[in-house]
Enzyme design. Structure first.
Site, PDB file in Angstrom:
ATOM      1  N   SER A  31       0.730  -0.813   0.214  1.00 30.83           N
ATOM      2  CA  SER A  31       0.036   0.129   0.186  1.00 30.83           C
ATOM      3  C   SER A  31       1.009   1.138  -0.154  1.00 30.83           C
ATOM      4  CB  SER A  31      -1.199  -0.079   1.316  1.00 30.83           C
ATOM      5  OG  SER A  31      -1.746   0.984   1.039  1.00 30.83           O
ATOM      6  N   HIS A  32       0.960   1.863   1.417  1.00 28.70           N
ATOM      7  CA  HIS A  32       1.785   3.261   0.934  1.00 28.70           C
ATOM      8  C   HIS A  32       2.601   3.561   1.791  1.00 28.70           C
ATOM      9  CE1 HIS A  32      -1.170   1.805   4.830  1.00 28.70           C
ATOM     10  NE2 HIS A  32      -0.289   2.494   5.498  1.00 28.70           N
ATOM     11  N   ASP A  53      -2.222   6.392  -3.223  1.00 25.51           N
ATOM     12  CA  ASP A  53      -0.566   5.923  -2.169  1.00 25.51           C
ATOM     13  C   ASP A  53      -0.755   4.707  -3.404  1.00 25.51           C
ATOM     14  OD1 ASP A  53      -2.975   4.628  -2.128  1.00 25.51           O
ATOM     15  OD2 ASP A  53      -2.671   3.467  -0.523  1.00 25.51           O
ATOM     16  N   LYS A  61     -11.881   0.664  -1.001  1.00 25.85           N
ATOM     17  CA  LYS A  61     -11.225   1.657  -1.454  1.00 25.85           C
ATOM     18  C   LYS A  61     -10.826   2.438  -2.518  1.00 25.85           C
ATOM     19  CE  LYS A  61      -7.418   2.670   1.752  1.00 25.85           C
ATOM     20  NZ  LYS A  61      -7.721   1.405   3.225  1.00 25.85           N
ATOM     21  N   ASP A 107      -0.736   1.740  -4.332  1.00 29.73           N
ATOM     22  CA  ASP A 107      -1.703   1.187  -5.017  1.00 29.73           C
ATOM     23  C   ASP A 107      -3.029   1.526  -5.241  1.00 29.73           C
ATOM     24  OD1 ASP A 107      -2.359   0.994  -2.061  1.00 29.73           O
ATOM     25  OD2 ASP A 107      -3.329  -0.729  -2.072  1.00 29.73           O
ATOM     26  N   ASP A 156      -5.820   3.050  -3.549  1.00 24.48           N
ATOM     27  CA  ASP A 156      -7.055   3.092  -3.112  1.00 24.48           C
ATOM     28  C   ASP A 156      -6.991   4.207  -2.000  1.00 24.48           C
ATOM     29  OD1 ASP A 156      -4.585   2.189  -1.126  1.00 24.48           O
ATOM     30  OD2 ASP A 156      -6.345   0.127  -0.945  1.00 24.48           O
ATOM     31  N   ARG A 157      -6.085   5.053  -1.464  1.00 29.29           N
ATOM     32  CA  ARG A 157      -5.770   6.120  -0.832  1.00 29.29           C
ATOM     33  C   ARG A 157      -5.573   7.489  -1.635  1.00 29.29           C
ATOM     34  NH1 ARG A 157      -2.759   5.876   4.710  1.00 29.29           N
ATOM     35  NH2 ARG A 157      -3.425   3.791   5.384  1.00 29.29           N
TER      36      ARG A 157
HETATM   37  C1  G1P Z   1      -4.737   2.211   8.318  1.00 34.71           C
HETATM   38  C2  G1P Z   1      -5.404   3.145   8.459  1.00 34.71           C
HETATM   39  C3  G1P Z   1      -6.839   2.452   7.875  1.00 34.71           C
HETATM   40  C4  G1P Z   1      -6.631   1.528   6.818  1.00 34.71           C
HETATM   41  C5  G1P Z   1      -5.221   0.969   6.109  1.00 34.71           C
HETATM   42  C6  G1P Z   1      -5.438   0.164   5.040  1.00 34.71           C
HETATM   43  O1  G1P Z   1      -4.465   1.039   9.049  1.00 34.71           O
HETATM   44  O2  G1P Z   1      -4.836   3.624   9.625  1.00 34.71           O
HETATM   45  O3  G1P Z   1      -7.471   3.266   8.209  1.00 34.71           O
HETATM   46  O4  G1P Z   1      -7.834   0.846   6.402  1.00 34.71           O
HETATM   47  O5  G1P Z   1      -4.124   1.518   7.170  1.00 34.71           O
HETATM   48  O6  G1P Z   1      -5.326   1.624   4.438  1.00 34.71           O
HETATM   49  P1  G1P Z   1      -3.139   1.385   9.931  1.00 34.71           P
HETATM   50  O7  G1P Z   1      -2.237   1.074  10.181  1.00 34.71           O
HETATM   51  O8  G1P Z   1      -4.077   2.354  10.712  1.00 34.71           O
HETATM   52  O9  G1P Z   1      -3.826   0.332  11.232  1.00 34.71           O
HETATM   53 ZN    ZN Z   2      -3.517   1.359  -0.018  1.00 37.30          ZN
END
Ligand code: G1P
Ligand code: ZN
Length: 563
Positions: free
Chosen positions: A117-118, A289, A390, A291, A293-294
């Site tokens: 992801s990010h 981000d 998302k 991938d 989704d953000r």
């Molecule tokens: C974080 C975000 C959460 C999101 C997840 C995946 O998780 O806070 O809202 O769904 O990334 O993108 P966390 O690292 O807080 O568990």
């Molecule tokens: Zn992501």
């Protein structure tokens, strides 16, 4: 080509329970002998069981380092396990929302997504594998628990080592494995995804906004793909479909290390976008981000749209989007730490608004049951029931649809929203990479604080403000569809004026512990709307630091990221 599979002996391993979004680890861990193979075998066996033989799956990822190698390994393991067909992303690139779209469109039994992801990518950074189920959404806890259990007992995996596939070539490639037919179809998910967006949105109206129409000047946008997977999608939508100049879509070449950047669209890691927007030459800015989704949305002069407000504004204006004209608006939802701004819209519209734990998987059941149309998280996640993830680009197109229909700027839309509903001031402090022991200690202390009922009714003061504790708990959620219960989802300290302090530990970080502190305070006094959340929320921030003793226990004086 006739091929045979092999069974390789292996040992149980430290698979660790997959978190909110799959199993994320340093890429070096995934490169250890058998690690990726073990986890893929556990995922296939535990998630699909008897359905594995003859199944159809999708495979794609965000293009990060090790992704291509892992994709080939996944194909070989699927082939040996009797999967009958794989839809594989062209060059391995498929955004997380596009995977969800592909699962639903082609009715696959699930998908493996290669992403962290990010989190940063590259030889010294992170990698991840995530499994999505047939509804297109992240595997629910029952499935991730089963995967984890199997990592403790696995003794062998199956692989077809001689099978090679050219994933740069679109189209079908057929194989015979152990006498069964096995098909790999390399697909262009960008076309599938963009075709879907064109069904959902009125591209003509958005084009009018971006190109200028009826005497209005064009809206100059800046879309930053952060060298993640979104580049090809953004280019196709903005350049090809909406006719914007190439300079409006930047960082669109997917890179294995995201150009050395942290591909997270927030005010810290997407500082480039903020700087450009501050110059005042663009009326709309967005970043995604790794991938896809953000999303982060900015207005002219880098006017920041808090994700919680973004959700509320979209909730208030969904009717301007053709998809919702057809489906109607069934209900709303937000994750627990997300501000209550959307709840106010839901109340006015007499719709239900669900409050679920952090993580997108909790929205899926509500959507499948027809209870939910739009949902979001404060962590830059926004989406709808068009898929089960998302969706960053969807959120951008939704915002552009609102701007086109209201004929207003981003800032005007937000200000109008506040004047109608009041403003939910909101901020989140992230303390990334803390040592685990002190972070756990702090959470344990907070656990003691909330179990002591004598704290209810206690006043806490800072500056000229006093807040009285009304409710303290560790958030627990009972899914209204399957009645599953998720406990300990975050410490909540709620005051008598509905202000909230929330603490939780991240479930997605890959090293150490990340503490998240969320602060919310509601204001209906219009004269305060222009103030910075850091000013308005200062007393609550001080109280939160005081109650938690965060600085004293962790030794961290300042957060790494403030949103
Ligand atoms: C974080 C975000 C959460 C999101 C997840 C995946 O998780 O806070 O809202 O769904 O990334 O993108 P966390 O690292 O807080 O568990
Ligand atoms: Zn992501």
């Amino acid at each position: 080509m006739a091929l045979t599979s092999k069974t390789i002996q292996t040992k149980p391993f430290d698979g660790q329970k997959p978190g909110t979004s799959g199993l994320r680890k340093a890429v070096k861990v995934y490169q250890e002998e058998n690690y990726t193979e073990n986890f893929v075998q556990c995922t296939l066996t535990a998630a699909l069981g008897e359905k594995l033989t003859g199944s159809t799956l999708a495979v794609g990822g965000d293009g990060r380092y090790f992704g291509k190698e892992a994709t080939l390994r996944i194909i070989q393991i699927c082939a040996a396990n009797g999967v009958s067909k794989l839809l594989v992303a062209h060059n391995g690139l498929m955004s997380t929302p596009a995977v969800s779209c592909v699962i639903r469109k082609y009715k696959t039994d699930g998908a493996i997504i290669l992403t962290a992801s990010h989190n940063p990518g590259g030889p010294d950074a992170d990698f991840g594998l995530k499994y999505n189920i047939a509804n297109g959404g992240p595997a629910p806890e029952g499935v991730t628990n089963a995967i984890f259990e199997m990592t403790k007992t696995i003794t062998s995996y199956k692989v077809c080592p001689d099978l090679t596939v050219d994933i740069s070539k679109l189209g079908k490639q057929e194989f015979q494995v152990d006498g069964r037919s096995f098909t790999v179809e390399v697909i262009d998910s960008v076309s599938d995804y963009v075709a879907y967006m064109k069904e959902i949105f009125d591209f003509g109206a958005i084009k009018g906004l971006l190109q200028g129409s009826g005497g209005k000047p064009p809206l100059n946008v800046l879309i930053n793909s952060m060298h993640g997977v979104m580049g090809p999608y953004a280019k196709k939508v903005f350049q090809e479909e909406l006719g914007t100049p190439a300079s409006n879509t930047v960082n669109c070449e997917p890179k294995e290390d995201f150009g050395g950047l942290h591909p997270d669209p927030n005010l810290t890691y997407a500082a480039d976008l903020v700087k450009e927007l501050e110059k005042g030459q663009h009326g709309f800015g967005a970043a995604f981000d790794g991938d896809g989704d953000r999303n982060m949305i900015l207005g002219q002069n880098a006017f920041f749209v808090t994700p919680s407000d973004s959700l509320a504004v979209l909730a208030d204006n969904l009717e301007c989007i053709p998809y919702f004209q057809k489906t109607g608006v069934k209900g709303y939802a937000r994750s627990m730490p997300t501000s209550g701004a959307v709840d106010r819209v839901a109340k006015k519209k007499e719709k239900k608004c669900f409050e679920v734990p952090t993580g997108w998987k909790f929205f899926g059941n509500l959507m499948d049951a027809g209870l939910l149309s739009l949902c979001g998280e404060e962590s830059f996640g926004t989406g709808s029931d068009h898929i089960r993830e998302k969706d960053g680009l969807w959120a951008v197109l939704a915002w552009l649809s609102v701007l086109a229909s209201k004929n207003k700027s981003v800032e005007e839309v937000i200000r109008q929203h506040w004047s109608q509903y009041g403003r939910n001031f909101y901020t989140r402090y992230d303390y990334e990479n803390c040592e685990s022991a002190p972070a756990n200690k702090m959470m344990e202390n907070l656990g003691n604080f909330i179990s002591d009922s004598s704290n209810i009714g206690k006043p806490f003061s800072s500056g000229d403000k006093t807040y009285t504790v009304a409710k303290i708990d560790n958030f627990s959620y009972t899914d209204p569809v399957d009645n599953s219960v998720s406990k300990n989802q975050g410490i909540r300290i709620i005051f008598s004026d509905d202000s909230r302090i929330i603490f939780r530990l991240s479930g997605t970080g890959s090293s150490g512990a990340t503490i998240r502190m969320y602060i919310e305070g509601y204001e209906s006094d219009t004269s305060k709307f222009n103030l910075s959340p850091q000013v308005v929320l200062k007393p609550l921030i001080d109280i939160a630091l005081n109650i938690s003793q965060l600085r004293e226990i962790t030794g961290r004086q300042e957060p790494t990221v403030i949103t």
